[in-house]
Enzyme design. Sequence first.
Site, short mmCIF file in Angstrom:
data_model
loop_
_atom_site.label_atom_id
_atom_site.label_comp_id
_atom_site.label_asym_id
_atom_site.label_seq_id
_atom_site.Cartn_x
_atom_site.Cartn_y
_atom_site.Cartn_z
N GLY A 52 -9.37 71.75 4.15
CA GLY A 52 -10.77 71.74 3.72
C GLY A 52 -11.70 72.41 4.71
O GLY A 52 -11.27 72.95 5.73
N GLY B 168 -14.92 72.69 7.42
CA GLY B 168 -15.49 71.91 8.51
C GLY B 168 -14.68 71.96 9.78
O GLY B 168 -13.56 72.49 9.84
N GLU C 294 -8.60 77.00 -0.58
CA GLU C 294 -9.77 77.66 -1.20
C GLU C 294 -10.54 78.47 -0.18
O GLU C 294 -11.19 79.44 -0.53
CB GLU C 294 -10.66 76.63 -1.88
CG GLU C 294 -11.21 75.58 -0.94
CD GLU C 294 -12.18 74.64 -1.60
OE1 GLU C 294 -11.97 74.29 -2.77
OE2 GLU C 294 -13.17 74.26 -0.95
N1 COA Z 1 -21.44 58.00 7.92
C1 COA Z 1 -22.52 58.79 8.11
N2 COA Z 1 -22.45 60.02 8.67
C2 COA Z 1 -21.23 60.44 9.07
C3 COA Z 1 -20.08 59.66 8.92
C4 COA Z 1 -20.22 58.40 8.32
N3 COA Z 1 -19.17 57.61 8.13
N4 COA Z 1 -19.03 60.35 9.42
C5 COA Z 1 -19.51 61.52 9.85
N5 COA Z 1 -20.83 61.57 9.66
C6 COA Z 1 -21.73 62.69 9.98
C7 COA Z 1 -21.50 63.22 11.39
O1 COA Z 1 -22.19 62.42 12.34
C8 COA Z 1 -22.09 64.61 11.26
O2 COA Z 1 -23.49 64.49 11.28
P1 COA Z 1 -24.42 65.59 11.98
O3 COA Z 1 -24.24 66.83 11.16
O4 COA Z 1 -25.79 64.99 11.90
O5 COA Z 1 -23.87 65.72 13.37
C9 COA Z 1 -21.69 65.03 9.83
O6 COA Z 1 -21.40 63.80 9.15
C10 COA Z 1 -20.48 65.95 9.77
O7 COA Z 1 -19.43 65.33 10.39
P2 COA Z 1 -18.38 66.11 11.30
O8 COA Z 1 -17.64 65.07 12.07
O9 COA Z 1 -19.04 67.21 12.06
O10 COA Z 1 -17.33 66.68 10.22
P3 COA Z 1 -17.14 68.04 9.43
O11 COA Z 1 -17.97 69.18 9.89
O12 COA Z 1 -15.68 68.25 9.48
O13 COA Z 1 -17.62 67.67 7.96
C11 COA Z 1 -17.61 66.50 5.84
C12 COA Z 1 -17.16 66.51 7.32
C13 COA Z 1 -16.96 65.30 5.17
C14 COA Z 1 -19.12 66.39 5.75
C15 COA Z 1 -17.15 67.85 5.19
O14 COA Z 1 -15.78 68.02 5.41
C16 COA Z 1 -17.41 67.85 3.69
O15 COA Z 1 -18.50 68.15 3.24
N6 COA Z 1 -16.40 67.50 2.88
C17 COA Z 1 -16.52 67.43 1.44
C18 COA Z 1 -16.13 68.72 0.78
C19 COA Z 1 -14.68 69.03 1.01
O16 COA Z 1 -13.90 68.22 1.50
N7 COA Z 1 -14.24 70.18 0.66
C20 COA Z 1 -12.81 70.45 0.86
C21 COA Z 1 -12.35 71.60 0.25
S1 COA Z 1 -13.23 72.97 1.04
#
Ligand code: COA
Length: 497
Positions: A263, A265, A288
């Site tokens: 995914g 990130g 993707e």
């Molecule tokens: N509750 C609230 N906020 C949370 C959290 C929780 N349990 N866990 C993480 N966060 C916040 C982090 O603090 C961070 O916040 P910031 O931007 O203010 O610093 C933000 O979420 C992103 O977290 P990060 O640890 O940097 O992870 P990431 O960049 O790998 O992104 C997702 C994680 C889940 C947001 C991202 O993977 C996503 O949008 N996923 C859904 C879509 C997807 O999975 N697509 C997959 C096919 S492409």
Amino acid sequence: MYEDRIRLASLRKKVMSAHDAAELFENGMTVGMSGFTRAGDCKAVPLALADRARQEHLQITLMTGASLGNDTDKILTEANAISRRLPFQVDATLRQKINAGEVMFIDQHLSETVEQLRSKQLPGVDIAVIEATAITENGAIVPTTSVGNSASFAILAKNVIVEINLKMPTQLEGLHDIFIPTYRPHRQPIPLISPEQRIGVPYIAIDPAKIAAIVITEKADSPSNVLPPDAETQAIAGHLDEFLRNEVRAGRLSASLQPLQSGIGTISNAVLHGLIDSPFKDIRMYSEVLQDSAIELLDSGRMTFASASSITLSKPTYERVLDHINDYKPRLVLRPQEISNHPEVIRRLGLITINTALEFDIYGNVNSTHVGGTHMMNGIGGSGDFARNAHLSIFVTKSIAKGGAISSVVPMVSHVDHTEHDVDILVTEHGLADLRGLAPRERAVEIIRHCADPAYRDALQDYFETACRLGGHTPHILREALAWHARFNECGTMLGC
Ligand code: COA
């Protein structure tokens, strides 16, 4: 010199400025724009549309493949040009408007948007705006660094605006494989049986008469904004590496694993990066989006082929890949997102899917989208397409967020994107919970023991034991199930005031 990129000479008279092309939009239209995780998005027409929207009431429903780069969502949002947005976004300004209820956001499985368009379950596309490398002799469109939903947008739209981006090397032609499924109710199987197979044509075939405007641009995609691996993401990668080695030792996987999906990130990128030093060989991806880690795996020789819908890279990697696209082309293919994410193909190929959770609960339900159960982060993206149909569905996350104020392992998730039925393996920096073949009460033991942060482990164990005394197949204390989230809202930490 753009003339040689418009190989159907009769279309050259359609070249105009972005501002002239933007005159084609009308208030209330549905617009399908190219762009998938910041790659292959239109660079000029959206800005001209925003200029118009600043001066008059002009609001559109905006559909894309996935997220846009170049601050396009931000600029359009600030110009009040978006009333409705689907199927995915990652922009902070747009997110704020979505969470304020001012923009209606339809958070969709990425494989589904064009299916719903094709079957008229969504309003038809008035105008498609598609970034292209070139237009062929027959008036077909050669995409750039993503395919996303571009092909079906262009095929289904009444009018098409093409942005020819001179920054994109002409050698991108041949990278894409455009296959459109046959219409229901007489749908044929999608004849894709391996990631490297090509089943379509390398361009988007449309009636050239639909091309209403051609705009010339010369601008790179926005670089990806993933952060480099840190101690926690490296630990997550380490747990996953050990797990996969065990699967190979146990004879459940071969040394080339199964095709991988990873995914978006920082965490997913780091996890894939960790495979560079692994013993696996001849790895293939069927994903993707390709991030830097996928290119590093190709460069290392550990991966032999990658299929995706977009390439989203950091600036140096982007420049290197585009400069040497002929070297990479035999090992890459970009497909429409309904094919890269198609449940039929994912199930057939038997993917190992690695996606990121915001939080998961002690029984294995995953929330990837809603902060605190109410506020949209980005959207489900392709994670549901992949997780539900995977050979092995893996979710990763750091065990805590916001400096420890939030536990990512909670009694009950505040929103469910992926149910316990779609999740096989959960990983945090503390360890890995293998949920295969386990009942809910057994899963909780594994998840609390291996994934929870020590600061929250005892509280989770207490919750679970008390819930078990109340009984049930999936024991809960309903009054307390979401108390952790409520406590964070009241006290600024789930640990309590
Ligand atoms: N509750 C609230 N906020 C949370 C959290 C929780 N349990 N866990 C993480 N966060 C916040 C982090 O603090 C961070 O916040 P910031 O931007 O203010 O610093 C933000 O979420 C992103 O977290 P990060 O640890 O940097 O992870 P990431 O960049 O790998 O992104 C997702 C994680 C889940 C947001 C991202 O993977 C996503 O949008 N996923 C859904 C879509 C997807 O999975 N697509 C997959 C096919 S492409």
